[in-house]
Design an enzyme around this catalytic site. Structure first.
Site, mmCIF file in Angstrom:
data_model
loop_
_atom_site.group_PDB
_atom_site.id
_atom_site.type_symbol
_atom_site.label_atom_id
_atom_site.label_comp_id
_atom_site.label_asym_id
_atom_site.label_seq_id
_atom_site.Cartn_x
_atom_site.Cartn_y
_atom_site.Cartn_z
ATOM 1 N N SER A 145 3.650 -0.235 1.863
ATOM 2 C CA SER A 145 4.930 0.178 2.425
ATOM 3 C C SER A 145 5.101 -0.458 3.792
ATOM 4 C CB SER A 145 4.988 1.700 2.565
ATOM 5 O OG SER A 145 6.174 2.097 3.239
ATOM 6 N N TYR A 156 1.311 9.513 6.023
ATOM 7 C CA TYR A 156 1.689 8.529 5.009
ATOM 8 C C TYR A 156 1.524 7.109 5.548
ATOM 9 C CZ TYR A 156 4.861 5.861 1.931
ATOM 10 O OH TYR A 156 5.420 4.930 1.095
#
Length: 261
Positions: A145, A156
């Protein structure tokens, strides 16, 4: 499916796609089958088999929890036994469970984010290696990501930074075995509503407001000022998985409208 289509690109290849029941993983697995691959759809959702049945090609489905070593190991063994080996693994499982300022995260929530977005890739890479070694070649595509820089998702971000590190370190380690390890780093992506939400408890009003701030930050960070489409994420993943990318390894390709994260 819309988007570019390359008939026969994966002829003779066995692909394992994790997180294949919905979102980017579903689209990747369906397209790979359409392009000639024998594809194992892996997910913990109970509807993964019905998704695999939609494919135009030779497919199978396997349900397991990839947040555990046992789940990853059994999934790879199933794929190899079903189709006689594994050539390509696409590690797609992951996704932020909650969006909130880091100071608002409880310790157990931090642990859950790491289990969700780091461990399936770490375990998946380890579990597939013996199968790729026996093949004498192979490719792993990790879906990372660009959110290694972004607000309200520090755990995250840490998990995805770990995936970047896995990609680069493992690529160096296994290049001598004719195995490539690469990654894409998607930005914000428009997707249909998930059949199983990442946060089963639902978002609080505060979390909805924090999510809106994330959306604003993500769109504002891209040159194109928009989210990408699923098709725009599928294309680079499958390019990197294909023999067309045979001299690319250890790289993390941002697919985020110019936002490098």
């Amino acid at each position: 499916m819309s988007g570019a289509f390359f008939p026969g690109r994966f002829n003779g290849k066995v692909l394992v796609v994790t997180g294949a029941a919905q979102g980017i993983g579903r689209a990747v697995a369906l397209r790979a089958a359409q392009e000639g691959g024998r594809v194992v759809f892996v997910d913990r959702a109970d509807f993964v088999a019905e998704v695999a049945a939609e494919a135009d090609g030779e497919t199978s489905a396997f349900r397991c929890d990839l947040e555990t070593w046992e789940g990853a190991a059994v999934a790879m063994r199933f794929a190899a036994e079903t189709f006689g080996g594994i050539d390509i693994l696409i590690n797609n499982v992951g996704g932020a469970i909650r969006m909130r300022p880091f100071v608002e995260f409880e310790p157990e929530q931090i642990d859950a984010e790491i289990r969700r977005s780091l461990m399936p890739t770490l375990y998946g890479c380890r579990a597939v290696l013996p199968h790729l070694f026996s093949r004498g070649a192979g490719c792993i595509v990790n879906v990372s990501s660009n959110a290694t820089r972004g607000i309200h998702r520090v755990p995250y971000s840490a998990a995805k930074g770990g995936i970047n590190a896995i990609t680069q370190a493992l690529a160096m380690e296994v290049a001598g075995h004719n195995i490539r390890v690469v990654a894409t780093a998607p930005g914000g992506t428009e997707a249909p509503p998930r059949r199983i939400p990442r946060n089963a408890a639902g978002d609080t009003e505060a979390e909805k407001a924090w999510m809106a701030e994330v959306v604003q930050q993500v769109k504002g960070s891209t040159f194109m000022n928009r989210y990408g489409t699923i098709e725009e994420q599928v294309a680079p993943i499958l390019f990197l998985a294909s023999d067309e990318a045979s001299y690319i390894t250890g790289d993390i390709l941002p697919v985020a409208g110019g936002d490098l994260g």
